[in-house]
Design a protein around this motif. Structure first.
Motif, PDB file in Angstrom:
ATOM      1  N   GLN A  89       9.117  31.876 -21.478  1.00 12.72           N
ATOM      2  CA  GLN A  89       8.347  33.093 -21.212  1.00 12.72           C
ATOM      3  C   GLN A  89       8.377  34.038 -22.418  1.00 12.72           C
ATOM      4  OE1 GLN A  89      10.122  34.684 -17.665  1.00 12.72           O
ATOM      5  NE2 GLN A  89       9.221  33.130 -16.314  1.00 12.72           N
ATOM      6  N   THR A 141       5.958  32.849 -25.037  1.00  9.01           N
ATOM      7  CA  THR A 141       4.581  33.213 -24.685  1.00  9.01           C
ATOM      8  C   THR A 141       4.319  34.689 -24.981  1.00  9.01           C
ATOM      9  OG1 THR A 141       4.551  31.537 -22.942  1.00  9.01           O
ATOM     10  CG2 THR A 141       2.908  33.287 -22.805  1.00  9.01           C
ATOM     11  N   THR A 142       5.298  35.520 -24.627  1.00  8.72           N
ATOM     12  CA  THR A 142       5.157  36.955 -24.884  1.00  8.72           C
ATOM     13  C   THR A 142       5.103  37.240 -26.388  1.00  8.72           C
ATOM     14  OG1 THR A 142       6.348  37.460 -22.837  1.00  8.72           O
ATOM     15  CG2 THR A 142       6.193  39.213 -24.481  1.00  8.72           C
ATOM     16  N   GLN A 184       4.061  35.261 -28.772  1.00  8.08           N
ATOM     17  CA  GLN A 184       2.764  34.835 -29.306  1.00  8.08           C
ATOM     18  C   GLN A 184       1.673  35.857 -28.984  1.00  8.08           C
ATOM     19  OE1 GLN A 184       2.617  30.983 -27.442  1.00  8.08           O
ATOM     20  NE2 GLN A 184       3.334  29.920 -29.295  1.00  8.08           N
ATOM     21  N   SER A 185       1.748  36.414 -27.777  1.00  9.59           N
ATOM     22  CA  SER A 185       0.760  37.433 -27.398  1.00  9.59           C
ATOM     23  C   SER A 185       0.927  38.686 -28.245  1.00  9.59           C
ATOM     24  CB  SER A 185       0.911  37.780 -25.912  1.00  9.59           C
ATOM     25  OG  SER A 185       0.669  36.651 -25.108  1.00  9.59           O
ATOM     26  N   ARG A 186       2.190  39.055 -28.499  1.00 10.18           N
ATOM     27  CA  ARG A 186       2.442  40.228 -29.343  1.00 10.18           C
ATOM     28  C   ARG A 186       1.990  39.985 -30.783  1.00 10.18           C
ATOM     29  NH1 ARG A 186       6.621  43.900 -28.039  1.00 10.18           N
ATOM     30  NH2 ARG A 186       7.580  43.559 -30.091  1.00 10.18           N
ATOM     31  N   GLU A 245      -0.527  38.049 -31.708  1.00 12.93           N
ATOM     32  CA  GLU A 245      -1.995  38.151 -31.707  1.00 12.93           C
ATOM     33  C   GLU A 245      -2.450  39.601 -31.648  1.00 12.93           C
ATOM     34  OE1 GLU A 245      -3.163  35.837 -28.394  1.00 12.93           O
ATOM     35  OE2 GLU A 245      -2.657  33.900 -29.318  1.00 12.93           O
ATOM     36  N   ALA A 246      -1.634  40.439 -30.974  1.00 15.80           N
ATOM     37  CA  ALA A 246      -1.999  41.852 -30.868  1.00 15.80           C
ATOM     38  C   ALA A 246      -1.537  42.649 -32.086  1.00 15.80           C
ATOM     39  CB  ALA A 246      -1.395  42.457 -29.604  1.00 15.80           C
ATOM     40  N   VAL A 257       8.095  35.063 -33.651  1.00 20.48           N
ATOM     41  CA  VAL A 257       7.591  33.909 -32.905  1.00 20.48           C
ATOM     42  C   VAL A 257       8.419  32.666 -33.213  1.00 20.48           C
ATOM     43  CG1 VAL A 257       5.608  32.347 -32.592  1.00 20.48           C
ATOM     44  CG2 VAL A 257       5.258  34.830 -32.763  1.00 20.48           C
ATOM     45  N   ALA A 281       8.510  42.486 -22.689  1.00 17.07           N
ATOM     46  CA  ALA A 281       7.082  42.292 -22.395  1.00 17.07           C
ATOM     47  C   ALA A 281       6.308  43.592 -22.566  1.00 17.07           C
ATOM     48  CB  ALA A 281       6.929  41.761 -20.962  1.00 17.07           C
TER      49      ALA A 281
END
Length: 390
Positions: free
Chosen positions: A129, A132-133, A135-137, A139-140, A148, A340
């Protein structure tokens, strides 16, 4: 399968227990032989032959005798055989205690291994988890590639830990299966909870356990019975030096005359007075006395060491129980929510998560030691699990 069901099955299936049970049956057979009033069978002898002279006749001689023990040999033999049989029964009880302790310890380790696997799988899921978080951070634009990569490394590490935990569970279950003599295809599912930390025995309880061990520990009972048997065997060896009496009747026919006679016979102990057997019996008494003294000292030391081990294990388990476990579980949830939400960085996440997981791993290690210590004290005291402090 519950722990008590596992112990019951092991006591029925264990090869050493069955072998010791066979020894008890053999000792019972020897006792049955020793209690016979006549230890030898009657002796029948006959002689027939011609008498040559002025008149040829056939002489006949028939004699029947039975040996009698008149110096107390039967009582000594009975006492020796009975003590040996009771010693064999005590050794059987000792082996049953050892098997029960081994099963309880292996069963507890398997329960801990199951919880350790659950914890490792949970850690691997949390790591996934976090990746995943991260990777999202990334991208943002709120995280770096280093973050990562660190999350990905943590996923690999946690997955490897989960595989080691699964292997550990397989080994623990294999040990239980071996103790229970399970066939290769037989299914094994363990049912039970980890024990609650119990207070260590205080000085009064410890002394009570030592006294119980002195009176109930099967090894001590066996040693005392071996000494009793050795003393009875010395008495038997001494009594065997006395002459053995033979009584009987004889019938003969000589030159047509029939003769009926009583027979009395006995050995004269001039050369063989059972010197070797009496010497061996005296040596066995010395050996049995030494073995008993050694066993008494060992039992007292084993009880003290097992009680000390249980006290340390209980204190360690209590340190991780209650609020500590609840706080570690709460921190896992809070730190993941904070990461998160972007309130903490990945390093803070790793530090708090590792601290929380290590606390839970420490609790499982403490419980494993507690289970092992309780099983050892139950064996050392000879009381079983019911005689331990709760």
């Amino acid at each position: 399968m519950t722990e008590e069901e596992a112990v019951s099955r092991a006591l029925q299936a264990n090869a050493d227990v069955r072998l010791q049970h066979a020894e008890v049956e053999a000792a019972q057979a020897r006792l049955a032989q020793a209690t016979l009033f006549f230890q030898t069978n009657p002796e029948l002898s006959a002689a027939v032959g011609p008498r040559r002279g002025t008149q040829e006749t056939t002489d006949v001689n028939v004699q029947l005798t039975q040996a009698f023990e008149v110096a107390g040999q039967q009582g000594a033999r009975d006492a020796a055989a009975r003590a040996s049989m009771e010693a064999a029964q005590a050794r059987l009880s000792a082996r049953r205690l050892e098997v029960a302790a081994a099963v309880r310890e292996a069963f507890g380790r398997a329960l801990v291994a199951e919880r350790r696997l659950i914890l490792s799988e949970e850690a691997a899921q949390l790591a996934a988890q976090s990746l995943t978080t991260a990777q999202s951070r990334l991208e943002a634009g709120d995280a770096t590639r280093i973050e990562v990569n660190a999350a990905r490394i943590e996923v690999g590490r946690s997955q490897a830990e989960a595989r080691r935990a699964a292997q550990g569970l397989s080994v623990a279950l294999a040990e239980v299966r071996a103790l229970l003599a399970f066939s290769p295809g037989e299914d094994l599912r363990l049912l039970g909870e980890l024990p609650s930390p119990a207070p260590a025995p205080d000085s009064a309880s410890l002394e009570a356990l030592v006294q119980q061990a002195s009176s109930r520990r099967p090894e001590l009972i066996a040693a005392r019975k071996e000494l009793e048997a050795a003393r009875a065997e010395r008495k038997l060896a001494t009594r065997a030096a006395f002459p053995s009496l033979r009584l009987g009747a004889a019938y003969s026919r000589e030159e047509g005359d029939q003769i009926l006679q009583g027979v009395l016979a006995f050995d004269i102990p001039v050369f063989n007075r059972n010197q070797a057997e009496r010497g061996e019996a005296a040596a066995r008494i010395a050996q049995a006395e030494t073995a008993l003294g050694t066993a008494e000292r060992s039992v007292r030391q084993e009880v003290h060491l097992a009680a000390t081990r249980l006290g340390a294990a209980s204190a360690s388990a209590a340190a991780f129980a209650g609020e500590v476990r609840e706080a570690s579980q709460e921190n896992l949830q809070l730190i993941n929510e904070a990461y998160a939400a972007g309130k903490v960085d990945f390093l803070e996440l790793l530090l708090v998560r590792q601290a929380a997981l290590e606390a839970r791993r420490g609790y499982l290690e403490a419980m494993e030691e507690l289970i092992s210590a309780r099983a050892e004290l139950a064996r050392a005291s000879g009381t079983g699990m019911d005689g331990l402090p709760r």
